[in-house]
Design a protein around this motif. Structure first.
Motif, PDB file in Angstrom:
ATOM      1  N   PRO A 190       0.676  -1.501  -0.424  1.00 23.89           N
ATOM      2  CA  PRO A 190      -0.279  -0.267   0.293  1.00 23.89           C
ATOM      3  C   PRO A 190       0.976   1.394   0.188  1.00 23.89           C
ATOM      4  O   PRO A 190       2.044   1.444   0.891  1.00 23.89           O
ATOM      5  N   ARG A 191       0.103   2.499  -1.226  1.00 21.28           N
ATOM      6  CA  ARG A 191       1.130   3.453  -1.208  1.00 21.28           C
ATOM      7  C   ARG A 191       1.403   3.973   0.435  1.00 21.28           C
ATOM      8  O   ARG A 191       2.569   4.410   0.921  1.00 21.28           O
ATOM      9  N   ASP A 192       0.582   3.605   1.841  1.00 17.74           N
ATOM     10  CA  ASP A 192       0.728   4.429   3.033  1.00 17.74           C
ATOM     11  C   ASP A 192       1.655   3.850   3.452  1.00 17.74           C
ATOM     12  O   ASP A 192       2.587   4.340   4.979  1.00 17.74           O
ATOM     13  N   ARG A 193       2.780   2.461   3.799  1.00 13.83           N
ATOM     14  CA  ARG A 193       3.294   2.026   3.986  1.00 13.83           C
ATOM     15  C   ARG A 193       4.339   2.348   3.996  1.00 13.83           C
ATOM     16  O   ARG A 193       5.349   2.163   4.565  1.00 13.83           O
ATOM     17  N   ILE A 194       5.433   3.336   2.951  1.00 14.24           N
ATOM     18  CA  ILE A 194       6.019   4.212   2.365  1.00 14.24           C
ATOM     19  C   ILE A 194       5.890   5.362   1.946  1.00 14.24           C
ATOM     20  O   ILE A 194       4.722   6.119   1.317  1.00 14.24           O
ATOM     21  N   VAL A 195       6.358   7.056   3.166  1.00 12.20           N
ATOM     22  CA  VAL A 195       5.624   7.735   2.650  1.00 12.20           C
ATOM     23  C   VAL A 195       6.238   8.584   1.771  1.00 12.20           C
ATOM     24  O   VAL A 195       8.484   8.369   2.530  1.00 12.20           O
ATOM     25  N   ALA A 196       6.660   9.248   0.840  1.00 12.08           N
ATOM     26  CA  ALA A 196       7.681   9.486  -0.229  1.00 12.08           C
ATOM     27  C   ALA A 196       6.966  10.423  -1.230  1.00 12.08           C
ATOM     28  O   ALA A 196       5.422   9.807  -1.453  1.00 12.08           O
ATOM     29  N   GLU A 197       7.599  11.430  -1.365  1.00 12.21           N
ATOM     30  CA  GLU A 197       6.777  11.745  -2.341  1.00 12.21           C
ATOM     31  C   GLU A 197       7.474  11.268  -4.040  1.00 12.21           C
ATOM     32  O   GLU A 197       7.216  11.994  -5.014  1.00 12.21           O
ATOM     33  N   SER A 198       8.708  10.542  -3.951  1.00 14.44           N
ATOM     34  CA  SER A 198       9.301   9.926  -5.479  1.00 14.44           C
ATOM     35  C   SER A 198       9.091   8.516  -5.093  1.00 14.44           C
ATOM     36  O   SER A 198       9.319   8.056  -4.139  1.00 14.44           O
ATOM     37  N   GLY A 199       9.357   7.678  -6.840  1.00 14.07           N
ATOM     38  CA  GLY A 199      10.391   6.860  -6.393  1.00 14.07           C
ATOM     39  C   GLY A 199      12.002   6.688  -5.949  1.00 14.07           C
ATOM     40  O   GLY A 199      12.222   7.932  -5.951  1.00 14.07           O
ATOM     41  N   MET A 200      12.340   5.703  -5.769  1.00  9.38           N
ATOM     42  CA  MET A 200      13.803   5.364  -5.203  1.00  9.38           C
ATOM     43  C   MET A 200      14.346   4.452  -6.383  1.00  9.38           C
ATOM     44  O   MET A 200      13.280   3.091  -6.990  1.00  9.38           O
ATOM     45  N   ILE A 201      15.950   4.272  -6.529  1.00  8.59           N
ATOM     46  CA  ILE A 201      16.235   3.427  -6.999  1.00  8.59           C
ATOM     47  C   ILE A 201      17.428   3.590  -6.052  1.00  8.59           C
ATOM     48  O   ILE A 201      18.389   4.327  -5.542  1.00  8.59           O
ATOM     49  N   LEU A 202      17.401   2.179  -5.262  1.00  8.05           N
ATOM     50  CA  LEU A 202      18.749   1.481  -4.617  1.00  8.05           C
ATOM     51  C   LEU A 202      19.669   0.656  -5.407  1.00  8.05           C
ATOM     52  O   LEU A 202      19.416  -0.027  -6.244  1.00  8.05           O
ATOM     53  N   ARG A 203      20.711   1.020  -4.996  1.00 10.04           N
ATOM     54  CA  ARG A 203      21.926  -0.435  -5.248  1.00 10.04           C
ATOM     55  C   ARG A 203      21.657  -1.256  -4.635  1.00 10.04           C
ATOM     56  O   ARG A 203      21.584  -1.185  -2.970  1.00 10.04           O
ATOM     57  N   ASN A 217      14.418  -2.840   3.575  1.00  4.84           N
ATOM     58  CA  ASN A 217      14.250  -2.941   4.874  1.00  4.84           C
ATOM     59  C   ASN A 217      16.102  -1.582   4.827  1.00  4.84           C
ATOM     60  O   ASN A 217      15.623  -1.720   6.144  1.00  4.84           O
ATOM     61  N   THR A 218      16.681  -2.725   4.405  1.00  2.00           N
ATOM     62  CA  THR A 218      17.544  -1.354   4.831  1.00  2.00           C
ATOM     63  C   THR A 218      17.804   0.109   4.884  1.00  2.00           C
ATOM     64  O   THR A 218      18.618   0.698   5.626  1.00  2.00           O
ATOM     65  N   VAL A 219      17.219   0.326   3.773  1.00  2.25           N
ATOM     66  CA  VAL A 219      17.199   1.755   3.791  1.00  2.25           C
ATOM     67  C   VAL A 219      15.320   2.665   5.008  1.00  2.25           C
ATOM     68  O   VAL A 219      16.049   3.484   4.565  1.00  2.25           O
ATOM     69  N   LEU A 220      14.296   1.399   5.049  1.00  2.68           N
ATOM     70  CA  LEU A 220      13.294   2.023   5.372  1.00  2.68           C
ATOM     71  C   LEU A 220      13.546   2.740   6.382  1.00  2.68           C
ATOM     72  O   LEU A 220      13.788   0.952   8.082  1.00  2.68           O
ATOM     73  N   ALA A 221      12.874   3.595   7.353  1.00  3.95           N
ATOM     74  CA  ALA A 221      12.243   3.940   9.084  1.00  3.95           C
ATOM     75  C   ALA A 221      11.398   2.727   9.471  1.00  3.95           C
ATOM     76  O   ALA A 221      12.132   2.313  10.878  1.00  3.95           O
ATOM     77  N   THR A 222      10.738   2.785   8.722  1.00  4.98           N
ATOM     78  CA  THR A 222       9.884   1.488   9.377  1.00  4.98           C
ATOM     79  C   THR A 222       9.309   0.423   8.131  1.00  4.98           C
ATOM     80  O   THR A 222       9.107   0.772   7.508  1.00  4.98           O
ATOM     81  N   PRO A 223      10.106  -1.075   9.134  1.00  4.92           N
ATOM     82  CA  PRO A 223      10.083  -1.997   7.855  1.00  4.92           C
ATOM     83  C   PRO A 223       8.649  -2.285   7.209  1.00  4.92           C
ATOM     84  O   PRO A 223       7.785  -2.238   8.204  1.00  4.92           O
ATOM     85  N   LEU A 224       8.789  -3.325   5.948  1.00  6.37           N
ATOM     86  CA  LEU A 224       8.064  -3.878   5.386  1.00  6.37           C
ATOM     87  C   LEU A 224       7.795  -5.147   6.366  1.00  6.37           C
ATOM     88  O   LEU A 224       9.358  -5.512   5.996  1.00  6.37           O
ATOM     89  N   THR A 225       7.009  -5.745   5.929  1.00  2.00           N
ATOM     90  CA  THR A 225       6.826  -7.268   7.113  1.00  2.00           C
ATOM     91  C   THR A 225       5.982  -7.873   5.763  1.00  2.00           C
ATOM     92  O   THR A 225       4.948  -7.171   4.622  1.00  2.00           O
ATOM     93  N   HIS A 226       5.972  -8.929   5.950  1.00  2.28           N
ATOM     94  CA  HIS A 226       5.046  -9.997   4.286  1.00  2.28           C
ATOM     95  C   HIS A 226       3.604  -9.825   4.617  1.00  2.28           C
ATOM     96  O   HIS A 226       2.568  -9.636   3.540  1.00  2.28           O
ATOM     97  N   ASN A 227       3.271  -8.992   5.968  1.00  2.00           N
ATOM     98  CA  ASN A 227       1.263  -8.538   6.541  1.00  2.00           C
ATOM     99  C   ASN A 227       1.133  -6.938   5.774  1.00  2.00           C
ATOM    100  O   ASN A 227       0.295  -6.699   4.973  1.00  2.00           O
ATOM    101  N   ASP A 228       2.450  -6.564   5.067  1.00  3.84           N
ATOM    102  CA  ASP A 228       2.335  -5.344   3.996  1.00  3.84           C
ATOM    103  C   ASP A 228       1.914  -5.313   2.710  1.00  3.84           C
ATOM    104  O   ASP A 228       1.312  -4.712   2.019  1.00  3.84           O
ATOM    105  N   ILE A 229       2.504  -6.916   2.085  1.00  2.00           N
ATOM    106  CA  ILE A 229       2.450  -7.597   0.572  1.00  2.00           C
ATOM    107  C   ILE A 229       0.051  -7.472   0.454  1.00  2.00           C
ATOM    108  O   ILE A 229      -0.149  -8.164   0.711  1.00  2.00           O
ATOM    109  N   GLU A 230       0.705  -6.580  -0.350  1.00  3.09           N
ATOM    110  CA  GLU A 230      -1.117  -6.991  -1.635  1.00  3.09           C
ATOM    111  C   GLU A 230      -0.986  -7.579  -2.384  1.00  3.09           C
ATOM    112  O   GLU A 230      -1.343  -8.609  -2.914  1.00  3.09           O
ATOM    113  N   GLY A 231       0.113  -8.385  -3.065  1.00  2.00           N
ATOM    114  CA  GLY A 231       0.656  -8.594  -4.770  1.00  2.00           C
ATOM    115  C   GLY A 231       1.898  -9.401  -4.678  1.00  2.00           C
ATOM    116  O   GLY A 231       2.359  -8.711  -4.030  1.00  2.00           O
TER     117      GLY A 231
END
Length: 578
Positions: free
Chosen positions: A270-283, A329-343
């Motif tokens: 869901p969009r509200d699980r990552i508070v951001a105005e843009s996408g990200m590209i991570l190495r 999750n290495t860069v997110l302040a609030t980690p995502l979990t399997h329960n957050d996954i919609e698809g």
């Protein structure tokens, strides 16, 4: 030509009556080109050939975009990371195509999207990355979108508050573009139909016709009815992606290249699980990871692993999903979990695997090979450069066609829905008032259908209930389901829930809770009886169950076994040739 046939030709409609007529035409006409494969390259080749004035047929065993072309990262991008590999011509070509899509060919479907590139190394990384992005912008990356913008750590955190403060020392914002890949591919195919191509889904090639040493057409089986027909043509293009080798074996020819399947898995949250105005590209240690805004969601991907199992239904494993969660999750302040996954979705990239080191280097480019007189194969490449690939394929069969073949003009041909789109955006409030729907809904529809929105909303004139949301999937109107069957070639419940809409990845129920009302809407158009409605719901439900089960397995073999338990929606599909 009757008025109905003329209207269908003008708007590229792929409906039940048109399918019956197309089947008749396949067996009674001789074509200049038959294209095998309804992914973006095949659809692009059909459009390219039709707009050159050639007689064209496109046949696809399953559904339009049923394979790779509905399971990508959904980006039209230059491939920023290819600059590091010194693939300058590939980046320049991709950026030119991105610009064409944004401005002329598909402005209703392809949209700019900002990305933050977080910087983690002091001193050298900012100038190094800035130099690459400057090259990106100079090659064409900042024509219709803003150029790079440098940000301090505080500025980057304002753009993406979800990031850990310790995850970066600053950032650079740049732009690329995105599209619903399945919708874009389907629109390319419909545009080909608009210019006279016979577009036939659920049409499996079972063999090749020959005259002496040359290929003279294909044998096709209707996997809805089991009927078979011989389709005669001066030339055949094999644009089947990861199935290229199977088709080459079926033709009896030895290909100039082989295709290696690489699995890419994405998750949707869901969009509200990552508070951001843009996408990200991570190495990452292997490549890069994208976090891509997608309406009310984020798409996170992708993996890159060899796949040697079922090509039609690649399965995501728990290990794949864990990999994506661990890295984001290495860069997110609030980690995502399997329960957050919609698809979750898994797709296969058709990478070139040549017989020598020289051809192996082509893995991110495309190649065209003359397998036999009258038969050309095309594979590799990127979604973004599909139009270039298509033109190259048609150029390669030109020598097999008796008539003079004009040059490609698809850089001048807007896709269906592009003409008039910008004016309609300005008229969104009036359209909303006229049809009694919210202006937000109109803008959403315009970005899916463009100027074809009138045909979508017209269904509500006689049946006002069609302008209400789909039960349990409120982002979509019931009219969109109806239109998917009358104009977009949808033949099965999964065609609508996974490709004409993206309900299967955008809702935690993955389409199961709206399967019955959607199936009953489809039944009205496609003439399904109660037994067919029940079967469609059962097949789709078992598909979702099998996918969920596969995503809890630790490895590809176990996941593939779970996914294989689901039945095929297209019952008459034959097993592929080994």
């Amino acid at each position: 030509m009757s008025k109905d046939k003329t209207d269908n030709r003008i708007n590229g409609a792929l409906g039940p009556a048109g399918r019956a007529e197309n089947w008749r035409r396949l067996g009674s006409e001789e074509f200049d080109v038959v294209v095998i494969g309804g992914g973006v390259t095949g659809a692009g080749a059909a459009l390219d050939a039709a707009t050159r004035g050639l007689r064209v047929a496109l046949v696809e065993a399953r559904d339009l975009a049923a394979g790779t072309s509905s399971r990508s990262s959904k980006l039209f991008h230059g491939g920023l990371r290819y600059l590091e590999q010194l693939e300058f011509s590939l980046v320049r070509e991709a950026l030119r195509e991105r610009e064409l899509m944004l401005t002329r060919i598909a402005p209703h479907l392809v949209k700019p999207v900002p990305f933050l590139y977080p910087l983690t190394k002091r001193f050298w990384e900012r100038p190094y990355t800035a130099a690459g992005l400057l090259m990106y912008d100079t090659m064409g990356g900042s024509r219709s979108v803003p150029g790079q913008k440098h940000l301090s750590r505080a500025g980057a955190l304002r753009m993406v508050p979800a990031l850990k403060r310790s995850a970066m020392i600053g950032g650079i914002r740049y732009y690329d573009a995105q599209a619903d890949d399945a919708r874009h591919t389907m629109t390319v195919a419909r545009t080909a139909a608009r210019y006279g191509a016979v577009v036939m889904t659920s049409a499996q090639v079972t063999g090749f016709l020959r005259e002496a040493d040359r290929v003279a057409g294909v044998k096709v089986r209707d996997v809805e009815s089991g009927d078979e027909v011989e389709v005669r043509a001066h030339a055949v293009i094999n644009a089947t992606g990861v199935w290229t080798d199977e088709l080459q074996s079926l033709s009896g020819g030895r290909g100039r290249f082989r295709v290696r399947s690489s699995k890419g898995v994405h998750i949707v949250v869901p969009r509200d699980r990552i508070v951001a105005e843009s996408g990200m590209i991570l190495r990452t240690e292997k490549s890069v990871l994208f976090v891509i805004p997608w309406d009310n969601h984020w798409i996170i991907g992708t993996t890159d692993t060899d796949w040697h199992l079922d090509l039609a239904h690649p399965a995501a494993t728990k290990a794949d999903i864990d990999y994506l969660l661990e890295h984001v999750n290495t860069v997110l302040a609030t980690p995502l979990t399997h329960n957050d996954i919609e698809g979750v979705y898994a797709g296969l990239r058709p990478l070139l695997a040549g017989e020598s080191e020289e051809t192996s280097k082509l893995s991110r480019e495309h190649a065209v090979a003359r397998v036999a007189p009258g038969l050309v194969a095309i594979a590799g490449g990127k979604y973004t450069t599909y139009r270039v690939m298509a033109a190259d394929a048609v150029d390669a069969v030109a020598s097999d066609i008796p008539a003079r073949v004009a040059s490609s003009i698809t850089d001048q041909v807007p896709l269906l829905g592009a003409d008039g789109y910008h004016a309609l955006v300005n008229q969104a409030d009036q359209l909303a008032a006229q049809h009694g729907v919210h202006p937000y809904r109109i803008r959403h529809l315009l970005n899916r259908y463009g100027s074809q929105i009138h045909d979508v909303l017209a269904a509500g004139d006689e049946r006002p209930e069609l302008l209400k949301p789909v039960p349990a999937a409120p982002d979509y109107l019931q009219a969109e389901v109806y239109y998917a069957c009358t104009h977009e070639g949808a033949l099965h419940l999964e065609d609508v829930l996974t490709r004409r809409t993206r309900i299967s990845i955008e809702y935690p129920h993955r389409g199961v809770e709206c399967a019955e009302p959607v199936a009953r809407l489809m039944a009205d158009v496609l003439g399904w009886d109660e037994a067919t409605v029940a079967r469609e719901i059962d097949v789709y439900t078992k598909r979702v169950e099998a996918e969920r089960n596969s995503q809890s397995e630790p490895d590809d073999q176990a996941a593939d076994a779970k996914r294989a338990a689901a039945p095929e929606a297209r019952q008459e599909l034959l097993e592929p040739v080994e």
